[in-house]
Design a protein around this motif. Structure first.
Motif, mmCIF file in Angstrom:
data_model
loop_
_atom_site.group_PDB
_atom_site.id
_atom_site.type_symbol
_atom_site.label_atom_id
_atom_site.label_comp_id
_atom_site.label_asym_id
_atom_site.label_seq_id
_atom_site.Cartn_x
_atom_site.Cartn_y
_atom_site.Cartn_z
ATOM 1 N N MET A 1 0.556 -1.258 0.077
ATOM 2 C CA MET A 1 -0.079 -0.141 -0.083
ATOM 3 C C MET A 1 0.891 1.211 -0.100
ATOM 4 O O MET A 1 0.487 2.193 -0.629
ATOM 5 C CB MET A 1 -0.925 -0.302 1.156
ATOM 6 C CG MET A 1 -2.016 0.504 1.365
ATOM 7 S SD MET A 1 -2.951 0.437 -0.230
ATOM 8 C CE MET A 1 -4.525 0.816 0.582
ATOM 9 N N ARG A 2 1.918 1.288 0.923
ATOM 10 C CA ARG A 2 2.770 2.270 0.863
ATOM 11 C C ARG A 2 3.577 2.680 -0.387
ATOM 12 O O ARG A 2 3.697 3.870 -0.767
ATOM 13 C CB ARG A 2 3.721 1.971 2.055
ATOM 14 C CG ARG A 2 4.503 2.807 2.373
ATOM 15 C CD ARG A 2 5.772 2.896 3.540
ATOM 16 N NE ARG A 2 6.910 2.791 2.949
ATOM 17 C CZ ARG A 2 7.936 2.013 3.101
ATOM 18 N NH1 ARG A 2 7.772 1.032 3.682
ATOM 19 N NH2 ARG A 2 9.033 2.137 2.618
ATOM 20 N N ILE A 3 3.796 1.483 -1.077
ATOM 21 C CA ILE A 3 4.566 1.754 -2.192
ATOM 22 C C ILE A 3 3.367 2.220 -3.429
ATOM 23 O O ILE A 3 3.935 3.298 -4.115
ATOM 24 C CB ILE A 3 4.932 0.249 -3.092
ATOM 25 C CG1 ILE A 3 6.157 -0.190 -2.043
ATOM 26 C CG2 ILE A 3 5.468 0.321 -4.233
ATOM 27 C CD1 ILE A 3 6.720 -1.550 -2.229
ATOM 28 N N LEU A 4 2.262 1.835 -3.331
ATOM 29 C CA LEU A 4 1.352 2.673 -4.346
ATOM 30 C C LEU A 4 1.168 4.201 -4.073
ATOM 31 O O LEU A 4 1.060 4.780 -4.880
ATOM 32 C CB LEU A 4 0.084 1.893 -4.300
ATOM 33 C CG LEU A 4 -0.046 0.418 -5.179
ATOM 34 C CD1 LEU A 4 -1.580 -0.275 -4.615
ATOM 35 C CD2 LEU A 4 -0.020 0.901 -6.343
ATOM 36 N N LYS A 5 1.053 4.449 -2.695
ATOM 37 C CA LYS A 5 0.947 5.699 -2.472
ATOM 38 C C LYS A 5 2.212 6.537 -2.902
ATOM 39 O O LYS A 5 2.041 7.808 -3.152
ATOM 40 C CB LYS A 5 0.830 6.016 -0.881
ATOM 41 C CG LYS A 5 -0.521 5.461 -0.260
ATOM 42 C CD LYS A 5 -0.501 5.732 1.212
ATOM 43 C CE LYS A 5 -1.650 5.371 1.718
ATOM 44 N NZ LYS A 5 -1.868 5.614 3.071
ATOM 45 N N GLN A 6 3.643 6.055 -2.747
ATOM 46 C CA GLN A 6 4.700 6.637 -3.221
ATOM 47 C C GLN A 6 4.749 6.750 -4.701
ATOM 48 O O GLN A 6 5.092 7.506 -5.249
ATOM 49 C CB GLN A 6 5.908 5.708 -2.862
ATOM 50 C CG GLN A 6 6.393 6.357 -1.491
ATOM 51 C CD GLN A 6 7.639 5.288 -1.154
ATOM 52 O OE1 GLN A 6 7.840 4.379 -1.755
ATOM 53 N NE2 GLN A 6 8.486 5.683 -0.131
ATOM 54 N N LYS A 7 4.167 5.623 -5.517
ATOM 55 C CA LYS A 7 3.867 5.731 -6.855
ATOM 56 C C LYS A 7 3.272 6.719 -7.206
ATOM 57 O O LYS A 7 3.632 7.707 -8.161
ATOM 58 C CB LYS A 7 3.524 4.469 -7.315
ATOM 59 C CG LYS A 7 3.538 4.438 -8.753
ATOM 60 C CD LYS A 7 2.976 3.169 -9.356
ATOM 61 C CE LYS A 7 2.872 3.053 -10.816
ATOM 62 N NZ LYS A 7 1.970 2.098 -11.367
ATOM 63 N N MET A 9 2.472 9.437 -5.717
ATOM 64 C CA MET A 9 3.190 10.870 -5.270
ATOM 65 C C MET A 9 4.165 11.208 -6.302
ATOM 66 O O MET A 9 4.178 12.454 -6.768
ATOM 67 C CB MET A 9 3.784 10.594 -3.836
ATOM 68 C CG MET A 9 4.387 11.860 -3.315
ATOM 69 S SD MET A 9 5.047 11.694 -1.858
ATOM 70 C CE MET A 9 6.645 10.895 -2.090
ATOM 71 N N TYR A 10 4.803 10.086 -6.788
ATOM 72 C CA TYR A 10 6.007 10.530 -7.518
ATOM 73 C C TYR A 10 5.306 10.978 -8.832
ATOM 74 O O TYR A 10 5.884 11.827 -9.661
ATOM 75 C CB TYR A 10 6.872 9.033 -7.736
ATOM 76 C CG TYR A 10 7.878 8.973 -6.573
ATOM 77 C CD1 TYR A 10 8.455 10.109 -5.891
ATOM 78 C CD2 TYR A 10 8.068 7.581 -6.255
ATOM 79 C CE1 TYR A 10 9.233 9.946 -4.925
ATOM 80 C CE2 TYR A 10 9.035 7.452 -5.125
ATOM 81 C CZ TYR A 10 9.550 8.478 -4.556
ATOM 82 O OH TYR A 10 10.394 8.372 -3.536
ATOM 83 N N GLU A 11 4.448 10.211 -9.574
ATOM 84 C CA GLU A 11 3.441 10.292 -10.731
ATOM 85 C C GLU A 11 2.972 11.980 -10.676
ATOM 86 O O GLU A 11 3.032 12.729 -11.556
ATOM 87 C CB GLU A 11 2.356 9.645 -10.862
ATOM 88 C CG GLU A 11 3.050 8.111 -11.464
ATOM 89 C CD GLU A 11 1.871 6.986 -11.597
ATOM 90 O OE1 GLU A 11 0.743 7.392 -11.242
ATOM 91 O OE2 GLU A 11 2.284 6.302 -12.089
ATOM 92 N N GLY A 12 2.459 12.636 -9.479
ATOM 93 C CA GLY A 12 2.186 13.619 -9.079
ATOM 94 C C GLY A 12 2.953 14.586 -9.375
ATOM 95 O O GLY A 12 2.838 15.809 -10.077
ATOM 96 N N GLN A 13 4.218 14.300 -8.696
ATOM 97 C CA GLN A 13 5.328 15.188 -8.749
ATOM 98 C C GLN A 13 5.892 15.709 -10.436
ATOM 99 O O GLN A 13 6.205 16.674 -10.726
ATOM 100 C CB GLN A 13 6.458 14.686 -7.822
ATOM 101 C CG GLN A 13 6.304 15.008 -6.378
ATOM 102 C CD GLN A 13 7.294 14.584 -5.551
ATOM 103 O OE1 GLN A 13 8.386 13.780 -6.017
ATOM 104 N NE2 GLN A 13 7.216 14.953 -4.412
#
Length: 169
Positions: A1-7, A9-13
């Protein structure tokens, strides 16, 4: 789940960085357009000043006068050409049928002047021998001329060549 959130976040950035670069490119493009417009405006101002300076020395009336002079010269030239091209032998108002009728009448007159052998009357020998006796002229030779000695040279059109002696002045 945490990796999906990071993913996410990185896509948004990443998307935000793409948008920022696009905006910066748009601003740079607009800036270049304004600089080009300023250079164009500067060039137009300097050209306008030069044209105003030139127009002070040029008068439209001078151009009109020059054009009028050229038209007069062209008219005179046309009159000269018409005068030189004028035909002196045949007027322009003669009908071609009238000319053909006159030619037929001349041919008919020529036909009356010939005798039965087709020789015109002015080339017929005179019957009056007293004229020859009065001048003490010998009579014309009768008989056939010797043509074996006479060589008739012809040009490329089949006409007799002109003797060279007559061409000298």
């Amino acid at each position: 789940m945490r990796i999906l959130k990071q993913k996410r976040m990185y896509e948004g950035q990443r998307d935000m960085l793409y948008n920022q670069t696009f905006n910066l490119d748009q601003v740079a493009f607009a800036s270049e357009g304004i600089k080009d417009a300023q250079q164009t405006m500067s060039a137009l101002k300097s050209a306008n000043k030069e044209l105003k300076g030139m127009m002070k020395t040029v008068k439209i009336q001078d151009f009109d006068n020059l054009q009028d002079d050229m038209m007069e010269l062209m008219d005179v030239s046309n009159e000269i050409q018409e005068s030189l091209g004028r035909s002196y032998s045949v007027p322009d108002d003669i009908d071609e049928e009238d000319l053909m009728g006159e030619l037929d009448a001349l041919e008919a007159d020529m036909g009356l002047e010939t005798d039965g052998e087709g020789v015109p009357s002015y080339l017929q020998p005179d019957n009056e021998s007293d004229f020859n006796e009065e001048l003490n002229l010998p009579s014309a030779p009768s008989g056939h001329a010797i043509t074996s000695r006479i060589v008739k040279a012809e040009d490329e059109f089949g006409l007799p060549q002109v003797p060279r002696a007559s061409l000298r002045g």
